[in-house]
Design an enzyme around this catalytic site. Structure first.
Site, PDB file in Angstrom:
ATOM      1  CB  ALA A  68       1.328  51.569  55.106  1.00 40.41           C
ATOM      2  N   GLY A  93      -5.605  44.888  54.646  1.00 38.10           N
ATOM      3  CA  GLY A  93      -4.820  45.905  55.352  1.00 38.10           C
ATOM      4  C   GLY A  93      -3.356  45.859  54.983  1.00 38.10           C
ATOM      5  CG  ASN A  94      -0.912  48.535  53.304  1.00 40.08           C
ATOM      6  OD1 ASN A  94      -0.396  47.726  52.557  1.00 40.08           O
ATOM      7  ND2 ASN A  94      -1.571  49.575  52.868  1.00 40.08           N
ATOM      8  NE  ARG A  95       4.070  42.410  58.299  1.00 41.95           N
ATOM      9  CZ  ARG A  95       5.022  41.489  58.380  1.00 41.95           C
ATOM     10  NH1 ARG A  95       5.162  40.615  57.415  1.00 41.95           N
ATOM     11  NH2 ARG A  95       5.824  41.452  59.414  1.00 41.95           N
ATOM     12  CB  SER A  96       1.582  50.370  58.632  1.00 41.05           C
ATOM     13  OG  SER A  96       1.826  51.589  59.318  1.00 41.05           O
TER      14      SER A  96
END
Ligand code: CTP
Ligand code: CA
Length: 226
Positions: free
Chosen positions: A101, A33-36
């Site tokens: 993101a 995952g992305n940090r968003s």
């Protein structure tokens, strides 16, 4: 509130917004995952709705309520699902704001069962590149007014200008991330870059930033398509 809905600068304009991260599954219990948090994109959706727009929000996995006034929300998980939803909706949109993101890569295959440890042996994941959603929307015959985001840890303006050109965008909102800035924070700072020049919005509440961003988008959109 009623007055702003009737007289807003985006009254009757169809605005598509993608927000949040994408999750790329590895197996039934794990993902990349992305940090968003989705907060910036959701604030933009709220500001667009308050400006009178008909808002469609395509959202990755987030823990946020749909902002008041947003007409439709489509929940997705992976970049491919976001791509499919956005490409379908973009054909009937006047403006597309890509605040998500998006995961650049996904595991080449999703394991059917939970993967097990292998007695200390290292694990290598093979990744495939995801399609570029913004670039695909830019390639449509009648592409909407396109706004991208660029979160960078260094050389913010240089990378952002490069993305504006490469992805054929009308505007890009660039911000510095890392070191406590940007992700999972309540506030942020943005530099808006378009063909008219650039404008830096100093660090403030994401809600205020979103309102300023929507004001500039509305002005440029109407200037370009009177
Ligand atoms: N974006 C997209 N589809 C992707 C990747 C990114 O639509 N597969 C969009 C993002 O939503 C954002 C813009 O492109 O609006 C820039 O994203 P960014 O990650 O900064 O750019 P990339 O082209 O992925 O380049 P890199 O990550 O290598 O810096
Ligand atoms: Ca990327």
């Amino acid at each position: 509130l009623a007055a702003s809905f009737n007289d807003g600068p985006l009254r009757g304009v169809r605005v598509l917004i993608s927000a949040g991260p994408t999750f790329e599954d590895i197996d039934p219990v794990r993902y990349l995952g992305n940090r968003s948090s989705g907060r910036m994109g959701y604030a933009v959706a709220a500001a667009a709705a308050a400006a009178g727009a008909e808002v469609c929000l395509v959202s990755g996995p987030v823990c946020l309520d749909t902002p008041a006034g947003v007409a439709r929300r489509i929940d997705v998980r992976s970049a491919q699902q976001m791509y499919d939803a956005v490409l379908t909706e973009a054909r009937a949109s006047d403006i597309y704001i890509a605040a998500a993101a998006v995961g650049d890569y996904r595991p080449k295959g999703v394991a059917e069962h939970k993967m097990k440890k292998r007695d200390g042996a290292p694990l290598t994941l093979e990744l495939a590149e995801n399609p570029d959603i913004l670039a695909a929307v830019a390639a449509l015959d009648a592409s909407p007014f396109l706004v991208g985001f660029a979160a960078e840890t260094r050389d913010v303006e240089t990378y952002a200008r490069d993305k504006l050109e490469r992805k054929k965008l009308d505007m890009i909102a660039a911000n510095q991330v890392g070191g406590g800035l940007g992700f999972e924070a309540e506030d942020n700072a943005l530099t808006l870059i378009d063909r008219q020049g650039s404008e830096t919005l100093p660090r403030c509440d994401k809600r205020e930033l979103a309102q300023a961003l929507i004001a500039r988008i509305a002005a440029q959109f109407h200037a370009q398509r009177p």
